[in-house]
Design an enzyme around this catalytic site. Sequence first.
Site, PDB file in Angstrom:
ATOM      1  N   ALA A   6       0.811  -1.231   0.000  1.00 15.04           N
ATOM      2  CA  ALA A   6       0.000   0.000   0.000  1.00 15.04           C
ATOM      3  C   ALA A   6       0.835   1.268   0.000  1.00 15.04           C
ATOM      4  O   ALA A   6       0.391   2.308  -0.478  1.00 15.04           O
ATOM      5  CB  ALA A   6      -0.933  -0.006   1.209  1.00 15.04           C
ATOM      6  N   GLY A  33      -1.474   5.814  -2.335  1.00 12.01           N
ATOM      7  CA  GLY A  33      -1.991   6.391  -3.579  1.00 12.01           C
ATOM      8  C   GLY A  33      -3.169   5.591  -4.116  1.00 12.01           C
ATOM      9  O   GLY A  33      -4.226   6.159  -4.429  1.00 12.01           O
ATOM     10  N   ASP A  45       2.104  -2.954   4.233  1.00 10.90           N
ATOM     11  CA  ASP A  45       3.392  -2.548   3.657  1.00 10.90           C
ATOM     12  C   ASP A  45       4.432  -2.812   4.735  1.00 10.90           C
ATOM     13  O   ASP A  45       4.088  -2.995   5.905  1.00 10.90           O
ATOM     14  CB  ASP A  45       3.367  -1.051   3.277  1.00 10.90           C
ATOM     15  CG  ASP A  45       4.410  -0.717   2.205  1.00 10.90           C
ATOM     16  OD1 ASP A  45       4.044  -0.582   1.028  1.00 10.90           O
ATOM     17  OD2 ASP A  45       5.612  -0.605   2.558  1.00 10.90           O
ATOM     18  N   ASP A  86       0.923  -3.887  -5.859  1.00 14.14           N
ATOM     19  CA  ASP A  86       1.624  -2.821  -6.584  1.00 14.14           C
ATOM     20  C   ASP A  86       3.084  -2.880  -6.135  1.00 14.14           C
ATOM     21  O   ASP A  86       3.494  -2.168  -5.218  1.00 14.14           O
ATOM     22  CB  ASP A  86       0.961  -1.481  -6.205  1.00 14.14           C
ATOM     23  CG  ASP A  86       1.555  -0.305  -6.923  1.00 14.14           C
ATOM     24  OD1 ASP A  86       2.130  -0.488  -8.012  1.00 14.14           O
ATOM     25  OD2 ASP A  86       1.442   0.823  -6.397  1.00 14.14           O
ATOM     26  N   CYS A 126       5.124   0.319 -12.039  1.00 14.80           N
ATOM     27  CA  CYS A 126       5.264   1.556 -12.828  1.00 14.80           C
ATOM     28  C   CYS A 126       6.578   1.477 -13.585  1.00 14.80           C
ATOM     29  O   CYS A 126       7.328   2.432 -13.660  1.00 14.80           O
ATOM     30  CB  CYS A 126       5.183   2.799 -11.964  1.00 14.80           C
ATOM     31  SG  CYS A 126       6.472   2.948 -10.725  1.00 14.80           S
TER      32      CYS A 126
HETATM   33  C1  LIG Z   1       5.287   0.876  -5.822  1.00 11.02           C
HETATM   34  S1  LIG Z   1       5.361   1.089  -4.125  1.00 11.02           S
HETATM   35  C2  LIG Z   1       3.672   1.131  -3.655  1.00 11.02           C
HETATM   36  C3  LIG Z   1       3.015   2.407  -3.986  1.00 11.02           C
HETATM   37  C4  LIG Z   1       1.577   2.496  -3.482  1.00 11.02           C
HETATM   38  N1  LIG Z   1       0.780   1.345  -3.858  1.00 11.02           N
HETATM   39  C5  LIG Z   1       0.899   3.748  -4.004  1.00 11.02           C
HETATM   40  O1  LIG Z   1       0.066   3.670  -4.898  1.00 11.02           O
HETATM   41  O2  LIG Z   1       1.219   4.817  -3.475  1.00 11.02           O
HETATM   42  C6  LIG Z   1       5.850  -0.483  -3.547  1.00 11.02           C
HETATM   43  C7  LIG Z   1       5.712  -0.672  -2.057  1.00 11.02           C
HETATM   44  O3  LIG Z   1       6.107  -2.004  -1.744  1.00 11.02           O
HETATM   45  C8  LIG Z   1       6.619  -1.973  -0.442  1.00 11.02           C
HETATM   46  N2  LIG Z   1       7.331  -3.224  -0.153  1.00 11.02           N
HETATM   47  C9  LIG Z   1       8.610  -3.560  -0.401  1.00 11.02           C
HETATM   48  N3  LIG Z   1       8.857  -4.805   0.037  1.00 11.02           N
HETATM   49  C10 LIG Z   1       7.717  -5.260   0.573  1.00 11.02           C
HETATM   50  C11 LIG Z   1       7.346  -6.474   1.228  1.00 11.02           C
HETATM   51  N4  LIG Z   1       8.217  -7.466   1.402  1.00 11.02           N
HETATM   52  N5  LIG Z   1       6.074  -6.582   1.673  1.00 11.02           N
HETATM   53  C12 LIG Z   1       5.186  -5.574   1.509  1.00 11.02           C
HETATM   54  N6  LIG Z   1       5.500  -4.402   0.894  1.00 11.02           N
HETATM   55  C13 LIG Z   1       6.737  -4.262   0.454  1.00 11.02           C
HETATM   56  C14 LIG Z   1       7.455  -0.723  -0.399  1.00 11.02           C
HETATM   57  O4  LIG Z   1       7.636  -0.287   0.922  1.00 11.02           O
HETATM   58  C15 LIG Z   1       6.609   0.234  -1.223  1.00 11.02           C
HETATM   59  O5  LIG Z   1       5.792   1.035  -0.407  1.00 11.02           O
END
Ligand SMILES: C[S@@+](CC[C@H](N)C(=O)[O-])C[C@H]1O[C@@H](n2cnc3c(N)ncnc32)[C@H](O)[C@@H]1O
Length: 418
Positions: free
Chosen positions: A241, A245, A264, A304, A357
């Site tokens: 999350a 966003g 997250d 995401d 993205c």
């Molecule tokens: C692309 S960003 C997400 C952006 C968000 N969905 C938005 O729309 O604002 C990817 C997210 O994955 C999280 N992440 C990284 N490793 C992870 C894990 N093992 N489990 C859960 N989340 C993780 C990161 O902290 C980051 O916030």
Amino acid sequence: MDPTDRLHSLPWAALDGLQQPVRGAIARVLEGAEAERVVDRALRDRRELSRPQRTAVVEAIFGVALWRRRLAWHAGTLEQPADAPLLLFALLRDLAGLSDGEAARLAGVMDPSPPPRRPPPEALGVRWSLPDWIAASLARDFGAEADALCAALNLPGPVCLRANTLRATREALAARLGDENITTRFGEHSRLALVVEGPRPNILGLRAFREGLFEVQDEGSQLLGLLASAQPGETVLDACAGAGGKTLLLAAELANAGALHAHDIDQERLDRLERRAERAGVTNLLVHRTSVPEGLRCDAALVDVPCSELGALRRGPDARFRVREKLARSLPELQLRLLTEAAQHLRSGGRLVYATCTLRREENEDVVSRFLEGHPEFALRPAGDPWLSASLRRGPFLTTLPHRHGTDGFFAADLRRA
Ligand SMILES: C[S@@+](CC[C@H](N)C(=O)[O-])C[C@H]1O[C@@H](n2cnc3c(N)ncnc32)[C@H](O)[C@@H]1O
């Protein structure tokens, strides 16, 4: 459109007298400091600057940050350490169209014999100022379109808003923004999008923002959230999350009926999500800070994943020089793991959206193929069928592209559990 055209009409003469601080700021960016922060600092330190001076300072720092490889080619220093004044000189002369003498004066270059003029470079990475590994990846995956795609990645994106339908329709939001002298038009791709026309507004200063009527969100990002097709009353999971966003879009689609689970590993981002959710009027959000609870049996899940973010390169002039090839190569394993974990929380018949993205096949189509090989209970559907325009699909996948759709570059797969 040639992304260097906009450099021809900027107030460069306003750099006169500011050569020294601007060159210092550029040198810090070239040493690895984040361009946004360097610009903020430069402006904060000089509050007395006129509007043209501020514009010229920002464009000079961002311009060299973005175009540094192309500028080094024009300066004849591609294989040498970056030289801030010389790159600024090349920005002003070779991309902005100033004379040799004016460019040398405004860049503070003392050398009486500037580098000879050269025609634009042929190689994709140098022409569009991209690291070679990124240019090679885009050339491989986008073929004849790569040139137009890279050009679009070098233009700043528009300011795009998402109406928060918990508080206002898109029409009502447009009217409220009009009252605050912000002109918008409806986005072409997302039914929730308004694109700001005219100068960039100070978003935080707008009443409509403080009242939670909208969020800033690229149209492509909105489509990823909409792909989950969340319906009021459902149980929905946002497995990565972040600061929310897409979680906030899912919340609006649920209309506060049903349950929205957000997970997250980044606690600071989850803090921001909670603050934003409060402003947006979300009442059914459950934030999970360590792991997703067992036994949810969700109707839909959005994953995401962290990615190399090549689709969002136009959002920051130096982002392309911060992505490490080695890190990008390691991402598909993590992405596959996160997709696999999220899939466990779906009920039979549930919808699973895998989203990035980025524009790298290894992180997109290849991850989905590997997931499907190990999970025959899941099937790939044409993304967003029947509501999503076919022009936003590449094969069965949602793919938004800056040069085609005016959005950032996004990818999503629409999966269904048997
Ligand atoms: C692309 S960003 C997400 C952006 C968000 N969905 C938005 O729309 O604002 C990817 C997210 O994955 C999280 N992440 C990284 N490793 C992870 C894990 N093992 N489990 C859960 N989340 C993780 C990161 O902290 C980051 O916030």
